[in-house]
Design a protein around this motif. Structure first.
Motif, PDB file in Angstrom:
ATOM      1  N   HIS A   7     -10.852   4.128  47.237  1.00  0.00           N
ATOM      2  CA  HIS A   7     -10.779   5.232  46.085  1.00  0.00           C
ATOM      3  C   HIS A   7     -11.235   4.659  44.856  1.00  0.00           C
ATOM      4  CE1 HIS A   7      -9.542   7.786  49.541  1.00  0.00           C
ATOM      5  NE2 HIS A   7      -8.422   7.191  49.380  1.00  0.00           N
ATOM      6  N   LEU A   8     -10.563   3.724  44.452  1.00  0.00           N
ATOM      7  CA  LEU A   8     -10.596   3.185  43.075  1.00  0.00           C
ATOM      8  C   LEU A   8     -11.514   1.766  42.984  1.00  0.00           C
ATOM      9  CD1 LEU A   8      -7.006   4.179  41.482  1.00  0.00           C
ATOM     10  CD2 LEU A   8      -9.484   5.165  40.814  1.00  0.00           C
ATOM     11  N   PRO A   9     -12.306   1.486  42.344  1.00  0.00           N
ATOM     12  CA  PRO A   9     -13.134   0.226  42.220  1.00  0.00           C
ATOM     13  C   PRO A   9     -12.146  -0.848  41.155  1.00  0.00           C
ATOM     14  CG  PRO A   9     -14.281   1.804  40.838  1.00  0.00           C
ATOM     15  CD  PRO A   9     -13.289   2.661  41.689  1.00  0.00           C
ATOM     16  N   THR A  10     -11.405  -0.209  40.292  1.00  0.00           N
ATOM     17  CA  THR A  10     -10.728  -1.082  39.437  1.00  0.00           C
ATOM     18  C   THR A  10      -9.342  -0.227  39.250  1.00  0.00           C
ATOM     19  OG1 THR A  10     -12.572  -1.902  38.298  1.00  0.00           O
ATOM     20  CG2 THR A  10     -10.290  -2.029  37.117  1.00  0.00           C
ATOM     21  N   LEU A  11      -8.198  -1.015  38.993  1.00  0.00           N
ATOM     22  CA  LEU A  11      -7.105  -0.539  39.052  1.00  0.00           C
ATOM     23  C   LEU A  11      -6.261  -1.672  38.043  1.00  0.00           C
ATOM     24  CD1 LEU A  11      -4.464   1.247  40.012  1.00  0.00           C
ATOM     25  CD2 LEU A  11      -3.930  -0.400  41.461  1.00  0.00           C
ATOM     26  N   SER A  12      -5.709  -1.011  36.637  1.00  0.00           N
ATOM     27  CA  SER A  12      -4.927  -1.664  36.007  1.00  0.00           C
ATOM     28  C   SER A  12      -3.765  -1.551  35.912  1.00  0.00           C
ATOM     29  CB  SER A  12      -5.813  -1.718  34.363  1.00  0.00           C
ATOM     30  OG  SER A  12      -6.966  -1.956  34.191  1.00  0.00           O
ATOM     31  N   VAL A  13      -2.598  -2.550  36.017  1.00  0.00           N
ATOM     32  CA  VAL A  13      -1.183  -2.404  35.937  1.00  0.00           C
ATOM     33  C   VAL A  13      -0.507  -3.213  34.905  1.00  0.00           C
ATOM     34  CG1 VAL A  13      -1.354  -1.387  38.404  1.00  0.00           C
ATOM     35  CG2 VAL A  13      -1.046  -3.651  38.007  1.00  0.00           C
ATOM     36  N   GLN A  14       0.429  -2.822  34.507  1.00  0.00           N
ATOM     37  CA  GLN A  14       1.380  -3.690  33.566  1.00  0.00           C
ATOM     38  C   GLN A  14       2.227  -4.664  34.513  1.00  0.00           C
ATOM     39  OE1 GLN A  14       0.988  -2.209  30.506  1.00  0.00           O
ATOM     40  NE2 GLN A  14       1.921  -4.130  29.832  1.00  0.00           N
ATOM     41  N   GLU A  15       2.371  -5.868  33.998  1.00  0.00           N
ATOM     42  CA  GLU A  15       3.066  -6.954  34.743  1.00  0.00           C
ATOM     43  C   GLU A  15       4.290  -6.273  34.927  1.00  0.00           C
ATOM     44  OE1 GLU A  15       2.829 -10.640  32.656  1.00  0.00           O
ATOM     45  OE2 GLU A  15       4.199 -11.604  33.897  1.00  0.00           O
ATOM     46  N   GLY A  16       4.669  -6.481  36.094  1.00  0.00           N
ATOM     47  CA  GLY A  16       6.060  -6.198  36.594  1.00  0.00           C
ATOM     48  C   GLY A  16       6.271  -4.917  37.284  1.00  0.00           C
ATOM     49  N   ASP A  17       5.063  -3.823  37.013  1.00  0.00           N
ATOM     50  CA  ASP A  17       5.050  -2.683  37.768  1.00  0.00           C
ATOM     51  C   ASP A  17       4.564  -2.965  39.217  1.00  0.00           C
ATOM     52  OD1 ASP A  17       3.897  -0.863  34.613  1.00  0.00           O
ATOM     53  OD2 ASP A  17       5.954  -1.801  35.456  1.00  0.00           O
ATOM     54  N   ASN A  18       4.703  -1.860  39.806  1.00  0.00           N
ATOM     55  CA  ASN A  18       4.498  -1.760  41.283  1.00  0.00           C
ATOM     56  C   ASN A  18       2.656  -1.250  41.469  1.00  0.00           C
ATOM     57  OD1 ASN A  18       6.866  -2.612  42.019  1.00  0.00           O
ATOM     58  ND2 ASN A  18       7.407  -0.417  42.542  1.00  0.00           N
ATOM     59  N   SER A  19       2.133  -1.927  42.192  1.00  0.00           N
ATOM     60  CA  SER A  19       0.746  -1.571  42.178  1.00  0.00           C
ATOM     61  C   SER A  19       0.544  -0.782  43.781  1.00  0.00           C
ATOM     62  CB  SER A  19      -0.248  -2.808  42.345  1.00  0.00           C
ATOM     63  OG  SER A  19      -0.156  -3.543  41.046  1.00  0.00           O
ATOM     64  N   ILE A  20      -0.568   0.158  43.819  1.00  0.00           N
ATOM     65  CA  ILE A  20      -0.833   0.701  45.117  1.00  0.00           C
ATOM     66  C   ILE A  20      -2.250   0.570  45.052  1.00  0.00           C
ATOM     67  CG2 ILE A  20      -0.759   2.858  46.504  1.00  0.00           C
ATOM     68  CD1 ILE A  20       1.887   3.329  44.989  1.00  0.00           C
ATOM     69  N   ILE A  21      -2.892   0.092  46.190  1.00  0.00           N
ATOM     70  CA  ILE A  21      -4.248   0.150  46.286  1.00  0.00           C
ATOM     71  C   ILE A  21      -4.260   0.998  47.667  1.00  0.00           C
ATOM     72  CG2 ILE A  21      -6.287  -1.335  46.710  1.00  0.00           C
ATOM     73  CD1 ILE A  21      -4.662  -3.574  45.334  1.00  0.00           C
ATOM     74  N   ASN A  22      -5.503   1.876  47.616  1.00  0.00           N
ATOM     75  CA  ASN A  22      -5.707   2.694  48.645  1.00  0.00           C
ATOM     76  C   ASN A  22      -6.912   2.337  49.299  1.00  0.00           C
ATOM     77  OD1 ASN A  22      -3.546   4.585  48.234  1.00  0.00           O
ATOM     78  ND2 ASN A  22      -4.455   4.988  46.419  1.00  0.00           N
ATOM     79  N   CYS A  23      -7.097   2.868  50.616  1.00  0.00           N
ATOM     80  CA  CYS A  23      -8.361   2.749  51.415  1.00  0.00           C
ATOM     81  C   CYS A  23      -8.425   3.624  52.554  1.00  0.00           C
ATOM     82  CB  CYS A  23      -8.087   1.105  52.131  1.00  0.00           C
ATOM     83  SG  CYS A  23      -9.480   0.671  53.097  1.00  0.00           S
ATOM     84  N   ALA A  24      -9.569   4.129  52.660  1.00  0.00           N
ATOM     85  CA  ALA A  24      -9.854   5.056  53.749  1.00  0.00           C
ATOM     86  C   ALA A  24     -10.699   4.445  54.648  1.00  0.00           C
ATOM     87  CB  ALA A  24     -10.535   6.430  53.257  1.00  0.00           C
ATOM     88  N   TYR A  25     -10.542   4.696  55.888  1.00  0.00           N
ATOM     89  CA  TYR A  25     -11.413   4.081  56.971  1.00  0.00           C
ATOM     90  C   TYR A  25     -12.035   5.615  58.015  1.00  0.00           C
ATOM     91  CZ  TYR A  25      -7.434   4.737  60.105  1.00  0.00           C
ATOM     92  OH  TYR A  25      -6.527   5.206  60.901  1.00  0.00           O
ATOM     93  N   SER A  26     -13.115   5.242  58.749  1.00  0.00           N
ATOM     94  CA  SER A  26     -13.542   6.412  59.307  1.00  0.00           C
ATOM     95  C   SER A  26     -13.812   6.055  60.849  1.00  0.00           C
ATOM     96  CB  SER A  26     -15.063   6.992  59.019  1.00  0.00           C
ATOM     97  OG  SER A  26     -15.853   5.626  58.957  1.00  0.00           O
ATOM     98  N   ASN A  27     -13.617   5.025  61.143  1.00  0.00           N
ATOM     99  CA  ASN A  27     -13.489   4.559  62.773  1.00  0.00           C
ATOM    100  C   ASN A  27     -12.074   4.900  63.321  1.00  0.00           C
ATOM    101  OD1 ASN A  27     -13.761   3.511  65.285  1.00  0.00           O
ATOM    102  ND2 ASN A  27     -14.316   1.492  64.649  1.00  0.00           N
ATOM    103  N   SER A  28     -12.147   6.034  64.131  1.00  0.00           N
ATOM    104  CA  SER A  28     -10.938   6.342  64.740  1.00  0.00           C
ATOM    105  C   SER A  28     -10.189   5.371  65.925  1.00  0.00           C
ATOM    106  CB  SER A  28     -11.116   7.664  65.362  1.00  0.00           C
ATOM    107  OG  SER A  28     -11.551   8.828  64.631  1.00  0.00           O
ATOM    108  N   ALA A  29     -11.353   4.573  66.278  1.00  0.00           N
ATOM    109  CA  ALA A  29     -10.912   3.581  67.341  1.00  0.00           C
ATOM    110  C   ALA A  29     -10.486   2.402  66.950  1.00  0.00           C
ATOM    111  CB  ALA A  29     -12.232   3.311  68.179  1.00  0.00           C
ATOM    112  N   SER A  30     -10.457   2.186  65.497  1.00  0.00           N
ATOM    113  CA  SER A  30      -9.649   0.948  64.664  1.00  0.00           C
ATOM    114  C   SER A  30      -8.265   0.923  65.344  1.00  0.00           C
ATOM    115  CB  SER A  30      -9.866   0.905  63.329  1.00  0.00           C
ATOM    116  OG  SER A  30     -11.430   0.790  62.886  1.00  0.00           O
TER     117      SER A  30
END
Lengths: 112, 114
Positions: A7-30
């Motif tokens: 969803h996001l090519p670049t994510l900037s976070v403050q040191e000490g904060d929590n980071s959340i990186i997202n990912c979508a997939y389309s292969n239902s058989a995975s």
């Protein structure tokens, strides 16, 4: 066709904060998903994995969540540190399981 | 305990020359892979191998040749290098199929074709 998207090519976070990186997939058989971390000038390295019979898996400071209904993965990094700066990938398999499709990744930048 | 190594780490060559990139793993993993990574992009599969003497093409195999006479080695050859093959090349190995098992990556070879 199958696709992997982040969803996001670049994510900037403050040191000490929590980071959340997202990912979508389309292969239902995975049925197996891995998050890789690639630091500058190095090859990707395993962070954490999850199988499709699980919704959540925790490691040291990292948690992966899997939502099969909407075909979505997320990587949560607690108390982000400068060493977490990297590009994160969530490749998924094609139908044959012989090949992985890698998106462009999400670059995590840590602000001091 | 080297794991997976690649050589050379850096290579500059000229258009039309043949270049071979070496990959060696010490785990006796069945599967080995070659990827290329272009600046700002993810990895694209060039070739993979399920065992010694068994290889198959990936997404971007044109212009590349591989061999696997021994389980531990998986050399990649560019038969006649082109500028479009300038990239970082990563070798990886795994015990199982790409979609079912963790891949372990080498440090990469940065290839420049002039």
């Amino acid at each position: 066709g199958e696709s992997v998207g982040l969803h996001l090519p670049t994510l900037s976070v403050q040191e000490g904060d929590n980071s959340i990186i997202n990912c979508a997939y389309s292969n239902s058989a995975s049925d197996y998903f891995i998050w890789y971390k690639q630091e500058s000038g190095k090859g990707p390295q395993f962070i954490i994995d999850i199988r499709s019979n699980m919704d959540k898996r925790q490691g040291q400071r990292v948690t992966v969540l899997l939502n099969k209904t909407v075909k979505h993965l997320s990587l949560q990094i607690a108390a982000t540190q400068p060493g977490d700066s990297a590009v994160y990938f969530c490749p998924t398999s094609m139908d044959s399981n012989y090949q992985l499709i890698w998106g462009a990744g999400t670059k995590l930048i840590i602000k001091p | 305990d080297a794991g997976i190594t690649q050589s050379p780490r850096y290579k500059i060559t000229e258009t039309g020359r043949q270049v071979t990139l070496m990959c060696h793993q010490t785990w006796s993993h069945s599967y080995m892979f070659w990827y290329r990574q272009d600046l700002g992009h993810g990895l694209r599969l060039i070739y993979y191998s399920a065992a010694a003497d068994i290889t198959d093409k990936g997404e971007v195999s044109d212009g590349y040749v591989v061999s696997r006479s021994k389980t531990e080695n998986f050399p990649l050859t560019l038969e006649s290098a082109t500028r479009s093959q300038t990239s970082v090349y990563f070798c990886a190995s795994s015990e199982g199929l790409a979609g079912t098992d963790t891949q372990y990556f080498g440090p990469g070879t940065r290839l420049t074709v002039l």
